[in-house]
Design a protein around this motif. Structure first.
Motif, PDB file in Angstrom:
ATOM      1  N   TYR A   1      11.891  29.644  49.665  1.00  0.00           N
ATOM      2  CA  TYR A   1      12.639  28.727  50.506  1.00  0.00           C
ATOM      3  C   TYR A   1      11.951  27.372  50.586  1.00  0.00           C
ATOM      4  CZ  TYR A   1      16.032  32.178  51.962  1.00  0.00           C
ATOM      5  OH  TYR A   1      17.049  33.075  51.965  1.00  0.00           O
TER       6      TYR A   1
ATOM      7  N   ARG B   1      13.131  33.162  58.286  1.00  0.00           N
ATOM      8  CA  ARG B   1      12.199  33.997  59.043  1.00  0.00           C
ATOM      9  C   ARG B   1      12.945  34.851  60.048  1.00  0.00           C
ATOM     10  NH1 ARG B   1       8.241  29.559  59.659  1.00  0.00           N
ATOM     11  NH2 ARG B   1       6.745  29.867  57.979  1.00  0.00           N
ATOM     12  N   ALA B   2      13.993  34.252  60.648  1.00  0.00           N
ATOM     13  CA  ALA B   2      14.770  34.986  61.654  1.00  0.00           C
ATOM     14  C   ALA B   2      15.447  36.200  61.035  1.00  0.00           C
ATOM     15  CB  ALA B   2      15.811  34.071  62.289  1.00  0.00           C
ATOM     16  N   ARG B   3      15.628  36.178  59.721  1.00  0.00           N
ATOM     17  CA  ARG B   3      16.246  37.335  59.077  1.00  0.00           C
ATOM     18  C   ARG B   3      15.197  38.345  58.680  1.00  0.00           C
ATOM     19  NH1 ARG B   3      19.444  33.333  56.792  1.00  0.00           N
ATOM     20  NH2 ARG B   3      18.479  33.362  54.729  1.00  0.00           N
ATOM     21  N   GLY B   4      13.935  38.079  59.042  1.00  0.00           N
ATOM     22  CA  GLY B   4      12.901  39.052  58.751  1.00  0.00           C
ATOM     23  C   GLY B   4      12.461  39.078  57.302  1.00  0.00           C
ATOM     24  N   LEU B   5      12.691  37.986  56.571  1.00  0.00           N
ATOM     25  CA  LEU B   5      12.236  37.964  55.180  1.00  0.00           C
ATOM     26  C   LEU B   5      10.723  37.888  55.147  1.00  0.00           C
ATOM     27  CD1 LEU B   5      14.793  35.522  53.557  1.00  0.00           C
ATOM     28  CD2 LEU B   5      14.890  37.990  53.727  1.00  0.00           C
ATOM     29  N   LYS B   6      10.158  38.397  54.045  1.00  0.00           N
ATOM     30  CA  LYS B   6       8.702  38.383  53.933  1.00  0.00           C
ATOM     31  C   LYS B   6       8.191  36.956  53.920  1.00  0.00           C
ATOM     32  CE  LYS B   6       8.601  41.693  50.579  1.00  0.00           C
ATOM     33  NZ  LYS B   6       8.656  43.089  50.302  1.00  0.00           N
TER      34      LYS B   6
ATOM     35  N   THR C   1      13.327  28.405  59.161  1.00  0.00           N
ATOM     36  CA  THR C   1      13.305  29.213  60.376  1.00  0.00           C
ATOM     37  C   THR C   1      14.357  30.298  60.306  1.00  0.00           C
ATOM     38  OG1 THR C   1      12.844  27.136  61.499  1.00  0.00           O
ATOM     39  CG2 THR C   1      13.168  29.054  62.887  1.00  0.00           C
ATOM     40  N   ALA C   2      15.531  29.950  59.786  1.00  0.00           N
ATOM     41  CA  ALA C   2      16.606  30.939  59.684  1.00  0.00           C
ATOM     42  C   ALA C   2      16.183  32.084  58.769  1.00  0.00           C
ATOM     43  CB  ALA C   2      17.881  30.279  59.166  1.00  0.00           C
TER      44      ALA C   2
END
Lengths: 343, 316, 292
Positions: A260, A247-252, A244-245
């Motif tokens: 991950y 995704r929260a950083r906007g990674l593809k 989730t973290a």
């Protein structure tokens, strides 16, 4: 426990298991009702001939003596003599082994690649139609006898479409020769590798063409368990905080799923590869028969047809030892990769 | 124009046994440079609210109503790619530093990957340089960029998370319970660090926590949430000196007061309501010492009273 | 004990009816059961529904493609494939049934006794079982079948030996968990005999797992039996068998006679699939994982 002591303990544990395994095979082939020699001749030979035959194979000694001979033989690498021509079984096995190894490797690659790809997709579309279809596919492929699948593939892709050859390992006469530099010669017995060592690209392509259908049949039947394992592993990992973290950083999304989630979910898959090795060998036996693949499986089946019981015993022992060795290596590899044991 | 404007936001989680309304028509606004503290008990919806701002509400949750405007852009209308870009401009710090970092990735790589995803022209070398500087400003040695997460303590990992949150100079930083998993001494260090960074980066910060003490120290505005609703919202000083909503009063009274240690603590009786079938009318009324006739009948709306907003029939 | 058994059976019937309401897992079990019942039914009704004698040769033209007269075609001996397919499951089902029965009769009691006894008995038995389990199944079955010779019982025995460790393991893991539960310890403290503890506490908990394993075992047994036939260790040729059709049909493939292998093969797949679906569905029903 440090890695070294774990390895030592694990190896020590293998010894009684190997002993049990060898004893088990011995019990089956010598102690079960049915004299292998008589079975071989099917009551068609003169008693003196039978007796001489027995002596040459060492089957006239008492059972305990035979047992000791058998065990010491295995330690020496002697797996007995063939009933057909008294040649050493071990040699025949070692010459047939690389073909099976190559088939097994490619079959496993296909099973794992298919399994991971479909497993990841299934986990990402949790509980939707796609998920159910993939899961059913995984269960269904396991229910198909691998030799039937092989025949269907042969029928469609070889006999009808002529895309792939229907049997054998390579076009007769084009066997890859391996590396030949001056006096130095290196050949692995794996046609794909040897053709590359020889530098012959067309042989490499040929080897792949012959390899494709049998490995695909093998891989397809085994991918089901990898689909399920990947799916479960991914579903657990995708819930974890660091995903989730990320995704929260906007990674593809692709990065999140593969770098991950999958990287962390991979360890059980690796272990499963080792555990599936036994199933792989069993499948290889049937696949080799279907595709006339000159490996250990076909060797075993031929020996059955010849009622060559000593050779059958030797081959069975070899299979057992091989599986035990692989599972030992997998356990050690796992211990190496799992930081709880490493650090 | 406020940097963040949340208007009547509602977030529902459909489950087999019913729909959980985690956030119920919440409206909040935040100007640039301000710090907002969102306080409430566990399960009051504050974390969901925080995640909603970066559109990361976990499935099966969906935002059914309302809008969220960041710098004038309605984030509900953004495409998936635009949302990813948004997440480069809004930092988010998670609660548990022990599990928020990828165990198989080096610390430095976390940063490099993050920076290069959003600033594609930056080279790996440049990104590493920047990472080193950020870590140093957080009190972590530059050489540790090649270490793995498990080689860091909890406090240091949270610093790393903060560093990641700030790496791209975000407009807005959301911190969800950033110190809850840490012991008090480390907590104090982290809070001090956050205060310093607030000034250095001119941050707009949302601090989500159940700990009133932290909020008192750090925030300009407070929003008190209960069962998915904002019950009181306004400047910190006003609310602390004179809490209007009975729940806010209860929260303040249930915390130990160092200035008046002789005063006994009064926990709020009862427990938070079931969010699938909450009590009718005002969701707090079953536990409220001041409940009267309108409370079980109608939900109170936020009204401006004594320089803050409060949702309570006492002040209608 | 009667009440326990009675209770289990009584619970099962309405469960079956409720299956369709239990989501994906329920449907899996239902579909699997329908398939199995259909195939078994077809095999049992063979004498009445098969149009021709399955082993009579030259009933029709040799290697004829499927037509209205012979819907599944004929093979190289002019035998009617439809009749062969209808009859062909009989051997496979018998072998599977006998081997599963043997496995349960041997594996479950050993598992119960050895793991309940604990100590060296447990360790020793586990070691033996692990050795068998680690062995590639088909290879072991081949070794045993080759030595014993042809016959339904021999083939069943060969397969049974391979799968006994699976039952042993599942029973053992259940026993070990239950042994430690407090109500069992309480019963022991009150002086209950080991045998009654096993029967009253352990067995009812073990039954669901054994049933799941048994259904999957059935599927595996079918596939292994077919495999044994394919490598030449099958039963006598005079009996119609899907496995034999596959083995012989193989040689007809280059001539393009796909129907000789397709239909028997499909039947094996169908039957194995049916049992697998039941087994998978049952395990998910009885121990649901990954709920919301």
């Amino acid at each position: 426990m440090s890695l070294r002591s774990y390895v030592i303990a694990r190896v020590l544990l293998t010894i009684p298991m190997l002993l049990l395994l060898l004893t088990l095979v011995f019990l089956i082939t010598r102690v079960l009702p049915g004299d292998p020699v008589l079975l071989h001749f099917e009551k068609q030979a003169k008693p003196e001939a039978v007796e001489e035959f027995r002596q040459r194979l060492g089957l006239d000694k008492s059972l305990p003596e035979q047992y000791v001979d058998y065990l010491t033989g295995v330690l020496r690498g002697d797996l007995g003599k063939s009933m057909q021509d008294f040649s050493p079984v071990a040699q025949q096995i070692f010459s047939a082994f690389p073909a099976t190894l190559e088939l097994a490797i490619f079959g496993m690659i296909i099973a794992v690649v298919l399994g991971i790809f479909l497993g990841v997709r299934s986990s990402r579309s949790y509980n939707t139609g796609e998920d159910h279809v993939i899961r059913t596919f995984g269960i269904a492929t396991y229910a198909i006898p691998v030799f039937f699948l092989g025949m269907v593939l042969q029928l469609v892709f070889s006999i009808q479409l002529h895309w792939f050859p229907s049997g054998g390992r390579i076009y007769p006469g084009s066997e890859p020769l391996g590396l030949n530099l001056g006096g130095f010669h290196l050949a692995t017995g794996l046609y794909t590798v040897d053709s590359l060592l020889e530098g012959n690209l067309s042989k490499f392509v040929q080897a792949l063409r012959y390899l494709f259908l049998p490995s695909f049949a093998l891989g397809l039947v085994l991918c089901g368990i990898f689909i399920r394992l990947t799916r479960t592993s991914m579903l657990e990992t995708l819930r974890l905080d660091f995903v989730t973290a990320a995704r929260a950083r906007g990674l593809k999304e692709r990065t999140v799923v593969y770098t991950y989630a999958l990287r962390n979910a991979f360890l059980p898959i690796l272990t499963m590869m080792g555990l599936q090795f036994a199933a792989l060998l069993a499948g290889a036996i049937l696949t080799e028969t279907t595709f006339s693949w000159p490996g250990l499986g076909r060797y075993l089946v031929d020996r059955i047809a010849f009622r060559d019981y000593t050779a059958i015993q030797g081959a069975v022992v070899f299979f057992g030892l091989l599986v035990a060795l692989v599972s030992l290596m997998v356990d050690i590899l796992y211990a190496y990769l799992d930081p709880r044991i490493r650090l | 124009m406020p940097l963040l404007e949340i208007n009547s936001l509602t977030v529902d989680y459909p489950t087999r046994v019913g729909t959980v309304r985690a956030v119920d028509r919440v409206s909040i606004s935040l100007e640039k440079g301000q710090t907002l503290g969102i306080v409430g008990e566990s399960g009051c919806g504050k974390s969901t609210l925080g995640l909603a701002v970066i559109r990361l509400v976990p499935s099966p949750g969906i935002m059914t109503e309302g809008s969220i405007m960041i710098d004038g852009t309605d984030i509900m209308r953004l495409s998936n790619n635009e949302v990813r870009e948004l997440r480069g401009k809004v930092g988010f710090i998670f609660q548990d530093p022990m599990t928020s970092l990828n165990p198989v990735k080096r610390i430095g790589d976390h940063f490099v990957e993050f920076i290069r995803t959003h600033e594609k022209e930056v080279s790996r070398q440049e990104a590493l340089e920047k990472t080193g500087k950020i870590l140093e400003s957080l009190g972590i040695l530059r050489e540790r960029t090649t270490d793995y997460p498990h080689q860091f303590s909890g406090g240091m990992r949270q610093r790393v998370m903060i560093g990641l949150g700030l790496a791209l100079n975000p407009k807005l930083l959301i911190a969800d319970e950033p110190t809850t998993s840490l012991d008090v001494i480390v907590e104090a260090q982290i809070l001090e660090l956050m205060n310093k960074l607030k000034k250095d980066y001119d941050l707009t910060l949302i601090l989500i926590t159940h700990n009133i003490g932290i909020v008192a120290e750090m925030s300009d505005l407070i929003a008190v949430m209960y069962a998915g609703r904002v019950v009181e919202f306004g400047p910190t000083e006003q609310i602390f000196e004179n809490p209007l909503h009975p729940y806010t009063k209860g929260l303040l009274e249930s915390a130990p007061n160092i200035l008046h240690p002789e005063r006994s603590m009064h926990p709020i009786p009862g427990s938070p309501p079931d969010l699938i079938s909450p009590p009718p009318g005002c969701k707090f009324h079953p536990r409220c010492p001041h409940a009267f006739e309108p409370c079980p009948l109608r939900e109170p709306f936020l009204v401006m009273k004594e320089r803050r907003f409060v949702a309570c029939h006492l002040y209608d | 004990m009667q009440t326990e058994r009675g209770r289990i059976i009584v619970q099962l019937i309405p469960q079956f009816v409720r299956l369709s309401k239990r989501g994906m897992a329920g449907w899996t079990v239902l579909i699997g059961s329908v398939i199995v019942v259909a195939v078994v039914g077809m095999t049992l009704l063979a004498p009445w529904i098969a149009p021709h004698n399955p082993i009579a040769i030259n009933v029709g033209p040799i290697m004829a493609a499927p037509s209205s007269e012979f819907p599944l075609g004929t093979n190289h001996l002019g035998q009617d494939m439809l009749s062969r397919v209808i009859w062909g499951g009989s051997m496979v089902l018998q072998v599977a049934l006998i081997s599963v029965a043997m496995c349960v009769a041997v594996g479950v009691p050993i598992g119960l006794l050895a793991s309940y006894a604990g100590g060296n008995t447990d360790k020793g038995t586990s070691l033996v079982m692990d050795s068998i389990y680690a062995f590639p199944g088909l290879v072991l079955a081949i070794a045993i079948a080759a030595m014993l010779g042809r016959g339904v019982l021999n083939m069943s025995l060969a397969i049974a030996v391979v799968y006994v460790p699976s039952y042993y393991r599942i029973v053992r893991s259940q026993v070990l968990t239950i042994k430690e539960l407090s109500y069992v310890e309480a019963a022991r403290a009150l002086g209950a005999k080991s045998r009654s503890i096993i029967l009253r506490y352990v067995m009812p908990n073990v039954v669901p797992s054994v049933v799941s394993v048994a259904t999957i075992n059935f599927a595996d047994a079918i596939l292994t039996a077919a495999g044994l036939t394919f490598v030449g260790l099958g039963l006598s040729v005079a009996v119609p068998d899907w496995g034999w059709d596959l083995t012989y049909g193989r040689q007809l493939l280059p001539a393009g006679a796909w129907w000789v292998i397709a239909f028997p093969g499909l039947m094996i797949v169908l039957l194995a699939l049916g049992f697998t679906l039941i087994g998978e569905g049952l395990s998910e029903l009885w121990s649901p994982r990954l709920e919301q």
